[in-house]
Design an enzyme around this catalytic site. Structure first.
Site, PDB file in Angstrom:
ATOM      1  N   ALA A 169       0.839  -1.197   0.000  1.00  0.00           N
ATOM      2  CA  ALA A 169       0.000   0.000   0.000  1.00  0.00           C
ATOM      3  C   ALA A 169       0.871   1.243   0.000  1.00  0.00           C
ATOM      4  O   ALA A 169       1.923   1.286   0.655  1.00  0.00           O
ATOM      5  CB  ALA A 169      -0.914  -0.001   1.226  1.00  0.00           C
ATOM      6  N   ASP A 170       0.448   2.267  -0.727  1.00  0.00           N
ATOM      7  CA  ASP A 170       1.220   3.510  -0.790  1.00  0.00           C
ATOM      8  C   ASP A 170       1.316   4.124   0.609  1.00  0.00           C
ATOM      9  O   ASP A 170       0.569   3.806   1.522  1.00  0.00           O
ATOM     10  CB  ASP A 170       0.574   4.478  -1.781  1.00  0.00           C
ATOM     11  CG  ASP A 170       1.578   5.440  -2.391  1.00  0.00           C
ATOM     12  OD1 ASP A 170       2.639   5.668  -1.785  1.00  0.00           O
ATOM     13  OD2 ASP A 170       1.286   5.984  -3.478  1.00  0.00           O
TER      14      ASP A 170
END
Length: 651
Positions: A363-364
């Site tokens: 996930a960013d």
């Protein structure tokens, strides 16, 4: 036979069996590299050969054995890991690197890293072993020293799991917030410039240089390439990709990944690529970036969702080690309007099932935790569409969507809580841990996590690397207008008026004068306009948002100069500028994608020639920009310069 005799016979049999197993373990031909044995503090000798004894138990475990298959090593190590160790592995956070190379201090650290604790604190408290670095010391030898010390520190943990260090791009000459400081490393044009050149051989050479320089200092995971398509010209992150053409982006991305990773699959001499931002972050409504709460989602008015997947399909062919989804909400494209990392249809159904991607999905950065930036200023977590969820429930939703790792976070206690509350099974965590461990083993970090500090300065910033970078700055310059074959400038004793350039550099080529009226020509360097979004978030104010044209006084000042003296306009295109009046009145218009004053002069004065072709079109007006479809390439009405345009010098 008595029970006692049976016991002793069985014990003897087991001893012989275990001994044979140990001998089998050491009969392979591969040996631990000498530098690892030299720097390692956890070693044991078995049958005359020395191994790294990572769990310090005096024997050779399967996961410690360089000659065992990777899958067997993963299985063995996972059987020894506890829940806290597994949870810690699922997080990657920023780590400061001090200018003195010590692990405890943050001396000289500025920017976002200054807000993060030293990596050893996260190792001790959270059992983490993935970190990303931002600003680095000018002295590259210091980076390598810090890295080796960190790996030696990691050896002392219960299982001795090595650290993986990651980085965003740091090999570009750039004026944009997204490119890290390239001091010490070779400085190429930005990736849009590499697309403007379009040369796969240059891309191959560039990736090879990045690979070697990263390896030399201990960076083993690249948070790139970025392969989002520039179909919305106002988006602030255009300079990080390869433009708006999907096929060109795919071709260059595939070459880059294969070279960086050391071949068709990730190798111990490679850099793991975390390709981003799946499924393509370009089509942001009004170009507003989803790092911030004022984002308005990703929209697809041209029903062109699949076009943005084309570069990722090339990345899958190249076996990219990892994928990073973006923050945006794919409005109306899935069963719920939630950001990509929370979106099960995007991660599980599309990425995992349709594309059979078995690598790491991270996930960013900052999808779980709000970040205080100062008094009364908070940067909200990028949990768009699920803002109402608690931190622990956001964590669960990301894992259930199909992600393995959390970027920019140090919250393993949330994963532990989910398991203890019965909301998440340890079996599901094991699926992600296998992927994360596989990458470490493929990189050879369990066998040799160290770098040779004595060779760093021979590799990083090597003269031939630097020169190729400079050539890329020059080759990528894109000539858009050359009235009367003004360029190259070859008249003797030229008098030049300059703006936004270093006079000491320009004076090597011509006489620099103080006023336009004295000059034969003016040379001005401009940046593509941008206008900060009104917000208390100072990070958001630094993003290059907003209109692409010069306004009022600034435009009039430029046009007045063009009226006064024949003017060569050089403009840096980190986004597609809207400059019809400037293009019309300039004598010469030439674009760059990250270039020094020296590189610009080398091109203007004919010591080398521009080769670039526009990697995106330049619209003719902001009205045309507003009328474009966010997800469709080269579709503005009557563009000033079309995609692929660029002229050459007349010989």
């Amino acid at each position: 036979m008595s029970k006692i005799k049976v016991y002793y016979i069985m014990s003897a049999f087991l001893s012989i069996n275990i001994g044979c197993q140990n001998l089998n373990q050491i009969t392979g031909n591969r040996k631990i590299p000498a530098i690892a044995l030299e720097k390692s503090s956890v070693k044991t000798e078995i049958a005359g050969r020395v191994y790294r004894d990572l769990n310090n138990n005096g024997k050779l475990d399967i996961y410690e054995d360089i000659n065992q298959p990777i899958e067997a090593r993963i299985k063995d190590l996972m059987s020894q890991m506890n829940l806290k160790e597994k949870a810690g592995m699922m997080f990657i956070d920023g780590a400061p690197v001090s200018e003195d190379g010590t692990l405890e201090s943050k001396k000289g650290v500025t920017g976002p890293a200054a807000r993060r604790p030293p990596a050893i604190q996260n190792i001790d408290e959270s059992l983490m072993n993935h970190f990303n670095v931002w600003g680095l010391p000018d002295n590259v030898h210091t980076i390598a020293t810090w890295y080796n010390k960190l790996q030696q520190y990691a050896e002392k943990t219960r299982l001795g799991i090595p650290v993986t260090i990651a980085s965003d791009p740091r090999h570009h000459f750039s004026k944009n917030i997204f490119s890290l400081d390239a001091r010490g490393f070779s400085q190429f044009c930005e990736t849009t410039g590499l697309a403007a050149i379009g040369d796969e051989k240059l891309m191959n050479d560039f990736a090879e240089i990045v690979r070697q320089e990263y390896l030399a200092v201990g960076i083993r995971e690249a948070l790139h390439p970025q392969i989002d398509l520039a179909t919305e010209p106002r988006w602030p992150r255009i300079n990080g990709g390869f433009g708006e053409d999907a096929k060109l982006s795919a071709k260059l991305a595939k070459t880059y990944i294969e070279v960086m990773q050391g071949g068709k699959s990730l190798s111990e001499n490679g850099i793991a690529c975390m390709t981003k931002h799946f499924p393509g972050g370009g089509p942001q409504k009004n170009g507003l970036d989803p790092h911030f709460e004022f984002q308005q989602g990703q929209i697809y008015p041209g029903e062109n969702f699949d076009y943005h997947l084309i570069p990722f399909e090339a990345a899958f062919e190249a076996n990219t080690s990892a994928i990073m989804p973006y923050y945006g909400i794919p409005v109306g494209q899935t069963d719920e309007d939630v950001a990509m990392s929370f979106n099960k249809m995007i991660i599980t159904e599309l990425l995992r099932k349709k594309y059979n991607f078995e690598g790491i999905v991270c996930a960013d950065w900052g999808c779980i935790t709000d970040v205080p930036l100062g008094p009364d200023v908070v940067w909200p977590a990028r949990a768009w569409g699920v803002e109402h969820l608690s931190e622990v429930d956001r964590t669960l939703k990301i894992i259930e969507a199909g992600c393995d790792q959390f970027g920019g976070e140090a919250r393993p206690e949330l994963v532990i809580q989910l398991v203890k509350d019965g909301k998440l099974s340890e079996e599901r965590i094991d699926t992600s841990i296998k992927r994360l461990l596989r990458q470490k083993f493929q990189l050879g970090l369990f066998d040799n996590p160290f770098v040779d500090e004595s060779k760093v300065n021979e590799i990083v910033g090597k003269e031939e690397f630097v020169q190729l970078g400079i050539q890329s700055q020059q080759r990528s310059m894109t000539l858009l207008k050359n009235d009367g074959s003004t360029l190259p400038l070859s008249i003797n004793n030229l008098k030049i008026y300059i703006e936004n350039m270093d006079s000491t550099i320009v004076s090597e080529y011509a006489t620099v004068v103080n006023t336009p009226e004295e000059a034969d020509f003016a040379i001005i360097r401009l940046n593509t306009p941008w206008y900060p979004v009104e917000t208390n978030n100072f990070i958001a104010r630094g993003f290059h948002h907003g209109d692409l044209d010069f306004k009022r006084e600034e435009k009039e000042k430029i046009l007045q100069l063009l009226k006064t003296v024949p003017t060569i306009v050089n403009i840096y295109l980190d986004r597609p500028a809207v400059i019809p009046e400037i293009a019309n009145r300039s004598k010469v218009l030439i674009a760059d994608f990250g270039a020094s004053d020296k590189s610009v002069c080398e091109v203007l004065f004919g010591n080398t020639s521009p080769e670039g072709k526009l990697p995106f079109e330049l619209p003719s007006s902001m009205e045309a920009v507003a009328n474009q479809k966010t997800d469709v390439p080269y579709d503005s009405e009557n563009p000033l310069f079309r995609f692929g345009f660029g002229i050459k010098y007349i010989k």
